[in-house]
Design a protein around this motif. Structure first.
Motif, PDB file in Angstrom:
ATOM      1  N   ASP A   1      19.059  25.299  54.946  1.00  0.00           N
ATOM      2  CA  ASP A   1      19.429  24.589  56.070  1.00  0.00           C
ATOM      3  C   ASP A   1      20.864  24.774  56.285  1.00  0.00           C
ATOM      4  O   ASP A   1      21.595  24.375  55.452  1.00  0.00           O
ATOM      5  CB  ASP A   1      18.829  23.297  55.970  1.00  0.00           C
ATOM      6  CG  ASP A   1      17.470  22.889  55.711  1.00  0.00           C
ATOM      7  OD1 ASP A   1      16.926  23.707  55.011  1.00  0.00           O
ATOM      8  OD2 ASP A   1      16.932  22.021  56.175  1.00  0.00           O
ATOM      9  N   ILE A   2      21.310  25.035  57.397  1.00  0.00           N
ATOM     10  CA  ILE A   2      22.624  25.465  57.689  1.00  0.00           C
ATOM     11  C   ILE A   2      23.204  24.385  58.243  1.00  0.00           C
ATOM     12  O   ILE A   2      24.620  24.023  57.932  1.00  0.00           O
ATOM     13  CB  ILE A   2      22.733  26.895  58.352  1.00  0.00           C
ATOM     14  CG1 ILE A   2      22.001  28.025  57.689  1.00  0.00           C
ATOM     15  CG2 ILE A   2      24.192  27.204  58.820  1.00  0.00           C
ATOM     16  CD1 ILE A   2      21.779  29.286  58.632  1.00  0.00           C
TER      17      ILE A   2
ATOM     18  N   HIS B   1      10.823  26.601  50.989  1.00  0.00           N
ATOM     19  CA  HIS B   1      10.984  25.776  51.988  1.00  0.00           C
ATOM     20  C   HIS B   1      12.562  24.991  51.971  1.00  0.00           C
ATOM     21  O   HIS B   1      13.184  25.261  50.952  1.00  0.00           O
ATOM     22  CB  HIS B   1      10.069  24.577  51.823  1.00  0.00           C
ATOM     23  CG  HIS B   1      10.056  23.861  50.814  1.00  0.00           C
ATOM     24  ND1 HIS B   1      10.516  22.507  50.707  1.00  0.00           N
ATOM     25  CD2 HIS B   1       9.736  23.823  49.690  1.00  0.00           C
ATOM     26  CE1 HIS B   1      10.624  21.778  49.891  1.00  0.00           C
ATOM     27  NE2 HIS B   1      10.155  22.698  48.969  1.00  0.00           N
ATOM     28  N   GLY B   2      12.793  24.249  52.940  1.00  0.00           N
ATOM     29  CA  GLY B   2      13.971  23.395  52.935  1.00  0.00           C
ATOM     30  C   GLY B   2      13.523  22.073  53.427  1.00  0.00           C
ATOM     31  O   GLY B   2      12.726  21.421  52.963  1.00  0.00           O
ATOM     32  N   HIS B   3      14.455  21.444  54.474  1.00  0.00           N
ATOM     33  CA  HIS B   3      14.120  20.228  54.977  1.00  0.00           C
ATOM     34  C   HIS B   3      14.164  18.849  54.353  1.00  0.00           C
ATOM     35  O   HIS B   3      14.825  17.872  54.758  1.00  0.00           O
ATOM     36  CB  HIS B   3      12.471  20.284  55.291  1.00  0.00           C
ATOM     37  CG  HIS B   3      12.141  18.998  56.163  1.00  0.00           C
ATOM     38  ND1 HIS B   3      12.480  18.502  57.478  1.00  0.00           N
ATOM     39  CD2 HIS B   3      11.214  18.080  55.907  1.00  0.00           C
ATOM     40  CE1 HIS B   3      12.094  17.727  57.944  1.00  0.00           C
ATOM     41  NE2 HIS B   3      11.271  17.200  57.137  1.00  0.00           N
ATOM     42  N   THR B   4      14.205  18.928  52.952  1.00  0.00           N
ATOM     43  CA  THR B   4      14.336  17.890  52.191  1.00  0.00           C
ATOM     44  C   THR B   4      15.683  18.185  51.169  1.00  0.00           C
ATOM     45  O   THR B   4      15.526  18.837  50.288  1.00  0.00           O
ATOM     46  CB  THR B   4      12.990  17.288  51.439  1.00  0.00           C
ATOM     47  OG1 THR B   4      12.199  17.138  52.249  1.00  0.00           O
ATOM     48  CG2 THR B   4      13.374  15.867  50.566  1.00  0.00           C
ATOM     49  N   PRO B   5      16.832  17.514  51.425  1.00  0.00           N
ATOM     50  CA  PRO B   5      18.117  18.028  50.798  1.00  0.00           C
ATOM     51  C   PRO B   5      17.835  17.394  49.360  1.00  0.00           C
ATOM     52  O   PRO B   5      17.483  16.511  48.835  1.00  0.00           O
ATOM     53  CB  PRO B   5      19.047  17.277  51.359  1.00  0.00           C
ATOM     54  CG  PRO B   5      18.483  16.143  52.217  1.00  0.00           C
ATOM     55  CD  PRO B   5      16.957  16.493  52.512  1.00  0.00           C
ATOM     56  N   ALA B   6      18.445  18.512  48.501  1.00  0.00           N
ATOM     57  CA  ALA B   6      18.397  18.060  47.018  1.00  0.00           C
ATOM     58  C   ALA B   6      19.923  18.637  46.395  1.00  0.00           C
ATOM     59  O   ALA B   6      20.480  19.378  47.144  1.00  0.00           O
ATOM     60  CB  ALA B   6      17.310  18.998  46.208  1.00  0.00           C
TER      61      ALA B   6
ATOM     62  N   ILE C   1      15.136  24.969  48.843  1.00  0.00           N
ATOM     63  CA  ILE C   1      16.654  25.573  48.874  1.00  0.00           C
ATOM     64  C   ILE C   1      17.302  24.950  49.879  1.00  0.00           C
ATOM     65  O   ILE C   1      18.526  25.431  50.282  1.00  0.00           O
ATOM     66  CB  ILE C   1      16.552  27.170  49.425  1.00  0.00           C
ATOM     67  CG1 ILE C   1      15.862  27.360  50.636  1.00  0.00           C
ATOM     68  CG2 ILE C   1      15.915  27.743  48.435  1.00  0.00           C
ATOM     69  CD1 ILE C   1      15.909  28.844  51.172  1.00  0.00           C
ATOM     70  N   ASP C   2      17.036  23.717  50.180  1.00  0.00           N
ATOM     71  CA  ASP C   2      17.840  22.896  51.082  1.00  0.00           C
ATOM     72  C   ASP C   2      18.932  22.046  50.035  1.00  0.00           C
ATOM     73  O   ASP C   2      18.691  21.132  49.563  1.00  0.00           O
ATOM     74  CB  ASP C   2      17.168  21.803  52.044  1.00  0.00           C
ATOM     75  CG  ASP C   2      18.433  20.936  52.710  1.00  0.00           C
ATOM     76  OD1 ASP C   2      19.402  21.115  52.689  1.00  0.00           O
ATOM     77  OD2 ASP C   2      17.582  20.106  53.582  1.00  0.00           O
TER      78      ASP C   2
ATOM     79  N   SER D   1      27.066  18.539  53.914  1.00  0.00           N
ATOM     80  CA  SER D   1      28.048  17.475  53.221  1.00  0.00           C
ATOM     81  C   SER D   1      28.292  17.810  51.834  1.00  0.00           C
ATOM     82  O   SER D   1      29.338  17.187  51.316  1.00  0.00           O
ATOM     83  CB  SER D   1      27.198  16.047  53.154  1.00  0.00           C
ATOM     84  OG  SER D   1      25.992  16.414  52.584  1.00  0.00           O
ATOM     85  N   SER D   2      27.576  18.711  51.244  1.00  0.00           N
ATOM     86  CA  SER D   2      27.864  19.272  49.739  1.00  0.00           C
ATOM     87  C   SER D   2      29.023  20.566  50.154  1.00  0.00           C
ATOM     88  O   SER D   2      29.632  20.902  48.690  1.00  0.00           O
ATOM     89  CB  SER D   2      26.645  19.826  49.468  1.00  0.00           C
ATOM     90  OG  SER D   2      26.138  20.548  49.671  1.00  0.00           O
TER      91      SER D   2
END
Length: 244
Positions: free
Chosen positions: A25-26, A204-209, A221-222, A227-228
């Motif tokens: 996610d960009i 997938h992405g969507h759920t940040p880690a 891969i989000d 913010s990071s």
């Protein structure tokens, strides 16, 4: 720089002769995107001799400072390289907003005003319904045709070998070919909590880690680029994968 390779989980494989690069996610971070694209070029120069496929996992807009610039970069890249651009839930909101200004509170809460600002559209911090209608009409008028085409032509998912690329995830117990658009762009807990294997490995992405999540049935891969400052790029080739 390429991180040392590991085996793709659960014996899944990428299609033969192709090295896939997938970017998470960009969210409006055009500087991070350009840095990752340069890293891909450096990796291809260091390890040539394969066909490259670049896959972008969705959520190109909102929250970051330059959503418009991100789309410009991706359009230009897509004109000269083999790319797949997936649709994220943020693009769903953008596409729906001009016809349904009542979505403004939902879109604003996830960074929609930042996207409007990147297109030169100023707004109050909390637009009321009348202002939301005005913003929707203005956005419809100023959105470049090439950007409209980009948003409207986003893919919902992409299968390659034993790999399945999608923005949010898939619903357990439903065949991949029967997955709904809503689940593939919005699903969270039912997918994330599922421990069994799917027909293919889900990227997938969507759920940040904080770090990329590697599970037997999925790779997330989000890494919250906005913010990071970390935009994740994974490569997959044959039975191996790594990060650059």
């Amino acid at each position: 720089m390429t991180v040392s390779a590991e085996f793709i989980p659960s014996g899944f494989r990428a299609p033969e002769g192709v090295r896939i690069y997938a970017i998470g996610d960009i969210h409006g971070c055009n500087d991070l995107l350009r840095d990752r694209l340069a890293a891909i070029e450096a990796d291809l120069a260091a390890r040539p001799g394969v066909e490259a496929l670049r896959i972008f996992i969705g959520d190109y807009i909102d929250r970051g400072p330059d959503s418009r610039g991100v789309v410009e970069t991706l359009i230009e890249l897509g004109n000269r390289e083999r790319c797949v651009f997936l649709c994220g839930n943020h693009e769903v909101l953008l596409l729906d907003f001009p016809q349904n200004p009542k979505l403004m509170p939902a879109w604003r809460s996830v960074g929609g005003l930042d996207t409007l600002a990147s297109y030169g559209i100023a707004s109050s911090p909390e637009p009321d319904p009348a202002e939301a209608l005005q913003l929707a009409n203005t956005f419809e008028r100023v959105l470049p045709g090439s950007h409209r085409d980009f948003y409207c032509n986003l893919a919902i998912s992409h299968a390659a070998g034993d790999l399945y690329f999608v923005h949010a995830g898939v619903r357990p117990g439903v065949a991949l070919e029967a997955q709904s658009v809503a689940d593939r762009t919005w699903i969270r807990h039912e997918f994330l909590n599922h421990e069994g294997l799917f027909e293919k490995l889900i990227i997938h992405g969507h759920t940040p880690a904080t770090e990329p999540e590697i599970r037997p049935n999925r790779i997330n891969i989000d890494t919250r680029a906005f913010s990071s400052g970390r935009l994740t790029c994974i490569w997959l080739e044959g039975d191996r994968f790594g990060f650059i």
